[in-house]
Design an enzyme around this catalytic site. Structure first.
Site, PDB file in Angstrom:
ATOM      1  N   GLU A 145      -4.462  -7.329   5.467  1.00 53.34           N
ATOM      2  CA  GLU A 145      -5.176  -7.812   6.654  1.00 53.34           C
ATOM      3  C   GLU A 145      -4.309  -8.717   7.531  1.00 53.34           C
ATOM      4  OE1 GLU A 145      -8.804  -9.598   5.225  1.00 53.34           O
ATOM      5  OE2 GLU A 145      -9.805  -7.661   5.048  1.00 53.34           O
ATOM      6  N   GLU A 302     -11.647  -1.390   2.235  1.00 53.35           N
ATOM      7  CA  GLU A 302     -12.525  -2.423   1.695  1.00 53.35           C
ATOM      8  C   GLU A 302     -13.893  -2.320   2.351  1.00 53.35           C
ATOM      9  OE1 GLU A 302     -11.233  -6.485   1.732  1.00 53.35           O
ATOM     10  OE2 GLU A 302      -9.149  -5.959   1.274  1.00 53.35           O
TER      11      GLU A 302
END
Length: 656
Positions: A145, A302
């Site tokens: 991320e 995710e």
């Protein structure tokens, strides 16, 4: 992998080794075939500089391989170990106001730090050397991320890197002065060495400087990704490399640019749990992910099985929601459904984040739903590689988002995602599948293109949109679009600037509304924004009834070449947007969808092995959908004359 991938983040370093065998056994029970390993394990893998402890990871990968579970092996570089920041305090990130951030979290590094880069190269190379040919490793997962936690650093190291970046972008300081409009407020530079990042100052910072720094910050993270990727490719050239994006919810990364650098696009998505329409926001993010992937299948890296831990109020998913959320991503192009995380943590910042194996263990509703979903997914492998087709495109541009929301704009109520989500929602509720597109992207396969917010419009983008309309397309543009170029300089000749000719209108003056003020447009209501609009070839479709632009055109339609361009100069309510889009869809020759009930989502995937309808009922009542003859994959039943769809359920129809 040739099948739908199912699994999640696996963090064995959080658990005693006696749990690992149980984990693999439970993965087999749940149908898990892919897990991400090592994302935040740097201090376990390299407890001291250059001292590696890979023996535990050897055993984990061998155990997973023996259980038939493939591995997405991560480089742990998103969470530097304490020794790095202790030995190199200059590697800590610095905020706009000069605050040096501490450790104890993740993403706690300056993206321009030489010490960080040296340590990253060492751990990435060591992992690649040891596991590049391990039979369990299906792909590499770089960092985690990017842009989450530290979207930009303002330290002296980043200042030097910024100056290098500016030289590459602008060539010389005179060109930079022109691009930045530095004649305003006596900002003219005589050398690049005089330039600093846009740190906190006495007043509004030059917006062109802010915009370039946003570009630089995204590129700086990208340079770190590329460096790790190249290390992995040199040592394991046959293994694909990716990183997990945060599409739609991460403002600071230009994912159109990043998508060209990964072997497969992967995205993290978490419901905005308190939103009653969060399933529509989910669909939007999935469609955007597919667009960034160029239409190719992608990975949901995710997602959550239940509640997360970081929202103000972490609302739990109700029975059946886990499957609906996951299969909505699959419907819109995902070939892999992964979760954070496999087993719920007992400690740390994310201990109240849901997991595939919750704190309650296997005697829990979440576990039963996880195993049921794994079994269902095993029937869908024939969908792998198929693609989603759409008639409607919505323009999305991160650079325009950055520029729109800088300081000193006509109204702070004008926000980028507001209009994008509003137009997307109305198209979703009208049962039209949407692609997203870059403003300079190929529009040839679409009949309708919607531009909800394009404040920054390049000359190339304006020509692309105009050519689309001239060639017979239908364009819908919302207010405050076409205003500035790539340097945040206002297009000459008046607003809406670069889009003035194709829209056939001229804006005499922006007329933002007061907080809470509303006006009427025909029989509809609008707020936030109005304009004093003059026709220059367009016709008025709706006019302002009252307010500062009373009796002036509000919504216009302009014949241009073989197509039509619509302009909406105000923030219409939902009924008003429906009315405009209904007319625009008719212009585009796209028929209305009248046979799908409200709250039901239907998406078609098509590939070499066939065509499939994925139907999701977000309501509680059963319905029967009109559909071509086919075979339903979950129930293994023929459907010769329609598709039965129970309340809260998902069905996948193979069309015969």
């Amino acid at each position: 992998m040739g099948r739908i991938a199912f699994g999640g983040d696996y963090n064995p370093e959080q658990w005693p080794e006696t749990v690992w065998a149980e984990d693999v056994a439970l993965m087999r029970e749940a149908g898990v075939n892919l897990v991400t390993v090592g994302v935040f394990a740097w201090s376990h893998l390299e407890p001291r500089p250059g001292e590696f402890t890979f023996d535990w990871l050897d055993r984990v990968l061998d155990l997973l391989h023996g259980g038939g579970v493939r591995v997405d092996l991560a480089t742990p570089t998103a969470a530097p170990p304490p020794w790095l920041l202790h030995r190199h305090p200059e590697a800590r990130p610095v905020t706009r106001t000069g605050t040096v951030l501490g450790g104890g979290a993740r993403q706690s590094f300056c993206p321009s730090s030489p010490a960080y880069a040296t340590a990253v190269n060492r751990i990435t190379g060591a992992l690649a050397d040891r596991y590049g040919r391990h039979p369990a490793v299906a792909m590499w997962h770089v960092n985690n991320e990017y842009g989450n936690g530290v979207d930009a650093c303002y330290c002296d190291g980043c200042a030097a890197a910024f100056r290098t970046w500016l030289r590459a972008r602008h060539g010389d300081v005179d060109a930079l002065n022109t691009a930045w409009g530095t004649s305003f407020w006596s900002q003219r530079y005589t050398s690049f060495e005089e330039i600093t990042p846009p740190r906190a100052s006495t007043a509004v910072i030059n917006p062109a400087q802010e915009l370039d720094y946003a570009r630089f910050a995204s590129d700086r993270h990208l340079a770190n990704y590329r460096r790790e990727r190249e290390i992995l490719r040199r040592r394991a050239p046959d293994t694909p490399v990716t990183t997990n994006f945060m599409l739609a919810n991460c403002k600071s990364i230009d994912y159109w640019k990043w998508a060209r650098e990964v072997d497969v696009v992967a995205n993290d998505h978490y419901l905005q749990a308190e939103r009653p329409d969060n399933h529509i926001e989910l669909a939007m993010c999935a469609d955007l992910t597919r667009a960034v992937a160029g239409g190719a299948p992608w990975i949901l890296m995710e997602h959550s099985t239940g509640a997360v831990n970081w929202q103000p109020r972490n609302i739990a998913k109700r029975p059946g929601e886990l499957a609906r959320n996951s299969l909505a991503h699959l419907a819109r192009g995902a070939d892999a459904l992964l979760y954070f995380q496999w087993r719920a943590s007992r400690f740390g910042a994310e201990k109240f984040h849901s997991a595939m194996v919750p704190h309650q263990g296997t005697d829990s509703r979440i576990w039963r739903e996880v195993t049921a979903l794994g079994a269902d997914l095993s029937t869908l492998d024939e969908l792998v590689g198929s693609r989603v087709l759409a008639d409607v495109a919505v323009v999305w541009d991160w650079e325009s988002w950055w520029a729109l929301e800088l300081d000193s704009r006509p109204s702070t109520d004008v926000r980028y995602r507001d209009r994008v989500e509003a137009y997307y929602e109305r198209l979703w509720r009208a049962h039209h599948t949407v692609d997203f597109t870059h403003p300079e992207g190929d529009l040839g396969r679409y009949r309708l293109v919607v531009v909800p917010s394009l404040y920054l419009t390049t000359t190339a983008a304006a020509k692309n949109l105009a050519d689309f309309v001239a060639g017979g397309g239908t364009l819908v543009v919302s207010y405050f679009s076409g205003i500035v170029d790539a340097t945040d300089t206002v297009h000459p000749g008046g607003h809406p600037g670069a889009l003035r000719d194709v829209l056939g209108v001229r804006v005499e003056e922006f007329l933002p509304l007061r907080s809470g003020e509303t006006v009427h447009v025909g029989q509809y209501t609008s707020d936030i924004w109005t304009e004093d609009l003059r026709l220059n070839g367009a016709e008025a479709v709706l006019s302002y009834v009252d307010g500062p632009a009373a009796l002036q055109p509000a919504v216009t339609r302009h014949p241009y070449g073989d197509g039509h361009a619509w302009y909406v100069s105000t923030r219409l309510d939902a009924d008003g947007l429906d009315a405009v889009l209904t007319l625009a869809l008719a212009d585009a020759g796209i028929p209305p969808v009248t046979d799908i009930p409200d709250g039901v989502e239907v998406v078609r995937r098509t590939g070499e092995r066939g065509s499939y309808l994925v139907a999701i009922n977000h309501g509680s009542e059963p319905v029967r959908l009109p559909a071509p003859a086919g075979h339903e994959l979950f129930t293994d039943l023929p459907c010769p004359d329609g598709l039965p769809l129970p309340g809260g359920a998902v069905r996948v129809l193979r069309v015969l």
